[in-house]
Design a protein around this motif. Structure first.
Motif, PDB file in Angstrom:
ATOM      1  N   ARG A  86      68.797  58.537  71.707  1.00 35.44           N
ATOM      2  CA  ARG A  86      69.967  57.816  71.218  1.00 35.44           C
ATOM      3  C   ARG A  86      70.018  57.835  69.687  1.00 35.44           C
ATOM      4  N   MET A  87      68.869  57.678  69.043  1.00 39.14           N
ATOM      5  CA  MET A  87      68.826  57.714  67.585  1.00 39.14           C
ATOM      6  C   MET A  87      69.192  59.092  67.055  1.00 39.14           C
ATOM      7  N   LEU A  88      68.711  60.142  67.723  1.00 40.55           N
ATOM      8  CA  LEU A  88      68.994  61.499  67.272  1.00 40.55           C
ATOM      9  C   LEU A  88      70.482  61.811  67.361  1.00 40.55           C
ATOM     10  N   SER A  89      71.151  61.276  68.379  1.00 41.24           N
ATOM     11  CA  SER A  89      72.573  61.550  68.551  1.00 41.24           C
ATOM     12  C   SER A  89      73.448  60.690  67.653  1.00 41.24           C
ATOM     13  N   SER A  90      72.945  59.521  67.233  1.00 39.63           N
ATOM     14  CA  SER A  90      73.771  58.597  66.450  1.00 39.63           C
ATOM     15  C   SER A  90      73.435  58.590  64.964  1.00 39.63           C
ATOM     16  N   SER A  91      72.266  59.094  64.585  1.00 38.90           N
ATOM     17  CA  SER A  91      71.845  58.999  63.191  1.00 38.90           C
ATOM     18  C   SER A  91      71.433  60.361  62.653  1.00 38.90           C
ATOM     19  N   GLN A  92      72.220  60.886  61.724  1.00 42.37           N
ATOM     20  CA  GLN A  92      71.845  62.128  61.059  1.00 42.37           C
ATOM     21  C   GLN A  92      70.587  61.946  60.224  1.00 42.37           C
ATOM     22  N   PHE A  93      70.376  60.730  59.729  1.00 38.70           N
ATOM     23  CA  PHE A  93      69.182  60.468  58.926  1.00 38.70           C
ATOM     24  C   PHE A  93      67.919  60.631  59.782  1.00 38.70           C
ATOM     25  N   TYR A  94      67.963  60.153  61.004  1.00 41.01           N
ATOM     26  CA  TYR A  94      66.808  60.282  61.884  1.00 41.01           C
ATOM     27  C   TYR A  94      66.600  61.741  62.284  1.00 41.01           C
ATOM     28  N   ALA A  95      67.691  62.442  62.603  1.00 43.34           N
ATOM     29  CA  ALA A  95      67.575  63.853  62.980  1.00 43.34           C
ATOM     30  C   ALA A  95      66.982  64.676  61.841  1.00 43.34           C
ATOM     31  N   LYS A  96      67.405  64.392  60.607  1.00 44.96           N
ATOM     32  CA  LYS A  96      66.869  65.126  59.454  1.00 44.96           C
ATOM     33  C   LYS A  96      65.401  64.789  59.222  1.00 44.96           C
ATOM     34  N   ALA A  97      65.035  63.520  59.469  1.00 49.20           N
ATOM     35  CA  ALA A  97      63.626  63.125  59.315  1.00 49.20           C
ATOM     36  C   ALA A  97      62.748  63.881  60.300  1.00 49.20           C
ATOM     37  N   LYS A  98      63.224  63.994  61.523  1.00 44.74           N
ATOM     38  CA  LYS A  98      62.440  64.725  62.520  1.00 44.74           C
ATOM     39  C   LYS A  98      62.384  66.210  62.176  1.00 44.74           C
ATOM     40  N   PHE A  99      63.502  66.752  61.657  1.00 44.83           N
ATOM     41  CA  PHE A  99      63.505  68.160  61.278  1.00 44.83           C
ATOM     42  C   PHE A  99      62.488  68.423  60.171  1.00 44.83           C
ATOM     43  N   ARG A 100      62.414  67.524  59.193  1.00 46.15           N
ATOM     44  CA  ARG A 100      61.432  67.707  58.118  1.00 46.15           C
ATOM     45  C   ARG A 100      60.020  67.765  58.677  1.00 46.15           C
ATOM     46  N   SER A 103      74.315  52.115  45.678  1.00 48.30           N
ATOM     47  CA  SER A 103      75.330  53.128  45.442  1.00 48.30           C
ATOM     48  C   SER A 103      75.265  54.123  46.596  1.00 48.30           C
ATOM     49  N   ASP A 104      76.280  54.958  46.725  1.00 45.82           N
ATOM     50  CA  ASP A 104      76.308  55.898  47.849  1.00 45.82           C
ATOM     51  C   ASP A 104      75.073  56.792  47.863  1.00 45.82           C
ATOM     52  N   LEU A 105      74.690  57.309  46.677  1.00 40.63           N
ATOM     53  CA  LEU A 105      73.537  58.200  46.590  1.00 40.63           C
ATOM     54  C   LEU A 105      72.248  57.458  46.903  1.00 40.63           C
ATOM     55  N   ALA A 106      72.082  56.264  46.325  1.00 37.96           N
ATOM     56  CA  ALA A 106      70.868  55.487  46.568  1.00 37.96           C
ATOM     57  C   ALA A 106      70.786  55.047  48.025  1.00 37.96           C
ATOM     58  N   LEU A 107      71.925  54.705  48.612  1.00 36.38           N
ATOM     59  CA  LEU A 107      71.948  54.280  50.010  1.00 36.38           C
ATOM     60  C   LEU A 107      71.474  55.413  50.915  1.00 36.38           C
ATOM     61  N   LYS A 108      71.907  56.632  50.635  1.00 38.18           N
ATOM     62  CA  LYS A 108      71.457  57.779  51.431  1.00 38.18           C
ATOM     63  C   LYS A 108      69.945  57.941  51.338  1.00 38.18           C
ATOM     64  N   ASP A 109      69.396  57.742  50.135  1.00 39.75           N
ATOM     65  CA  ASP A 109      67.942  57.852  49.970  1.00 39.75           C
ATOM     66  C   ASP A 109      67.218  56.775  50.771  1.00 39.75           C
ATOM     67  N   ILE A 110      67.749  55.546  50.738  1.00 36.26           N
ATOM     68  CA  ILE A 110      67.131  54.432  51.468  1.00 36.26           C
ATOM     69  C   ILE A 110      67.162  54.694  52.973  1.00 36.26           C
ATOM     70  N   LEU A 111      68.315  55.150  53.466  1.00 37.63           N
ATOM     71  CA  LEU A 111      68.438  55.413  54.898  1.00 37.63           C
ATOM     72  C   LEU A 111      67.548  56.579  55.321  1.00 37.63           C
ATOM     73  N   ALA A 112      67.400  57.576  54.444  1.00 38.51           N
ATOM     74  CA  ALA A 112      66.513  58.704  54.755  1.00 38.51           C
ATOM     75  C   ALA A 112      65.062  58.229  54.822  1.00 38.51           C
ATOM     76  N   GLU A 113      64.690  57.330  53.910  1.00 36.89           N
ATOM     77  CA  GLU A 113      63.323  56.799  53.927  1.00 36.89           C
ATOM     78  C   GLU A 113      63.080  55.964  55.180  1.00 36.89           C
ATOM     79  N   GLN A 114      64.080  55.190  55.579  1.00 39.26           N
ATOM     80  CA  GLN A 114      63.929  54.399  56.797  1.00 39.26           C
ATOM     81  C   GLN A 114      63.837  55.303  58.020  1.00 39.26           C
ATOM     82  N   ALA A 115      64.584  56.401  58.013  1.00 43.03           N
ATOM     83  CA  ALA A 115      64.508  57.350  59.124  1.00 43.03           C
ATOM     84  C   ALA A 115      63.124  57.979  59.204  1.00 43.03           C
TER      85      ALA A 115
END
Length: 363
Positions: free
Chosen positions: A175-189, A131-143
């Motif tokens: 490149r990941m930081l510019s293309s993936s908000q999930f990666y940028a948020k992971a680094k910010f955390r 689902s959209d919500l679960a997908l965001k969680d999965i992508l955040a975990e991968q980031a």
């Protein structure tokens, strides 16, 4: 420093097997990134976990090839042919800690384990959590796992992998930081405590215009009166911005001017229009002395015509917000510019055709 000491500081030479292993792992990382961009998260999970398993074995193979082999009978020929049983993820982590004394942190193992479970569900059974919500969680975990893996390679294993590979990893991270908000948020955390410390010290932190994270620390470069030239440095993507803070002389509201937005400006507070040059210029003198002033001058950086004013004891282009320490005069047309190719009597200044006209006079 003696030659022997310099040699000890150099990273050890990588064998063909180790280099091939690294290249293979990075290929799967690139594939995982492309699959994320293409909205194929299920495939990205599999590719990413494959990259993790491969790259975690790099230090083991670099130490000795047998450390990635499992079973009672280990034969070099079969290893080179790929006909061998490789150690599992758990065995890899155990050998990194117990043999190489390079254990993964609990936090790193936790984020890796989350991705591993998603991968196992995709490959061995099914994954119904898209689902959209679960997908965001999965992508955040991968980031989070992507960031942890990158920190391992660029931090703990930096001396092993060498400068060339470090540069490639840095480019991949950008490149990941510019293309993936999930990666940028992971680094910010990961760096949020550092950002909070900046705030406690009274520094201004704003959202980065590149990665979108509230990690850009503001530094006042010039300005002690009504207007201030500011620079930002983002601690997530390491990119910087320049902008101008100005006070409207009509309503006194504080406004932010961005570079390359022309030379006119309308105040958002009172809607009154202003010319940026007249607003920011700090030149002081009588009207009869104006013809002798160094400004307005032309900006060679953005090719702005008469956009350079006096500001902060130097010269500022109000169009591109570039500071210049000095100005030069064109020997052909007499214009003041921030940069001129010499001899300007021949080449001109970028705002006149000195070269062509001089050649016409000769011939």
């Amino acid at each position: 420093m003696c030659i022997k000491a310099l040699e000890q500081d150099k990273p050890a030479e990588l064998s063909e097997e180790v280099q091939a292993l690294i290249n293979n792992g990075l290929d799967f990382l690139e594939k995982a990134r492309e699959e994320l961009d293409a909205s194929r998260p299920k495939f990205s999970i599999v590719s990413f976990w494959t990259a993790v398993e491969i790259l975690l074995k790099v230090p083991l193979v670099h130490e000795h090839w047998t450390l990635v082999c499992s079973g009672k009978k280990i034969v070099k020929k079969k290893y080179l042919e790929g006909d061998f049983q490789s150690v599992t993820y758990d065995e890899t982590c155990m050998r990194l800690g117990e043999i190489l004394e390079k254990p993964l942190t609990k936090e790193t193992m936790t984020v890796f384990d989350k991705v591993r479970k998603h991968r196992n569900r995709v490959v061995h059974f099914y994954h119904n959590a898209f689902s959209d919500l679960a997908l965001k969680d999965i992508l955040a975990e991968q980031a989070d796992a992507w960031f942890a893996l990158n920190r391992l390679m660029r931090g703990d294993w930096a001396s092993l992998l060498g400068p060339d590979l470090q540069r490639k990893l840095a480019q991949d991270e950008t490149r990941m930081l510019s293309s993936s908000q999930f990666y940028a948020k992971a680094k910010f955390r990961h760096i949020e405590p550092v950002i909070m410390q900046f705030i406690k010290e009274g520094k201004t932190v704003t959202a980065c215009t590149s990665c979108g994270q509230n990690a850009a620390v503001v530094k006042a470069v010039h300005g002690k009166k009504a207007h201030t030239l500011c620079e930002t440095h983002c601690h997530v993507c390491f990119r910087g911005d320049t902008y101008m803070e100005v006070h409207c002389p009509h309503c006194n509201s504080l406004e932010r001017l961005e570079p390359m937005e022309g030379t006119s400006w309308d105040c958002s507070g009172c809607s009154k229009p202003f010319d940026k040059f007249e607003l920011i210029n700090e030149w002081q003198g009588s009207p009869q002395d104006y013809r002798l002033a160094a400004v307005p001058a032309n900006c060679s950086d953005c090719e702005g015509y008469e956009t350079v004013c006096e500001f902060g004891g130097s010269y500022l282009c109000v169009a591109c917000l570039t500071m210049h320490a000095s100005l030069k005069s064109c020997d052909y047309c007499g214009s003041k510019c921030t940069s001129i190719r010499e001899p300007s009597i021949i080449y001109g200044c970028g705002f006149c055709s000195g070269s062509a006209r001089w050649e016409e006079d000769l011939f």
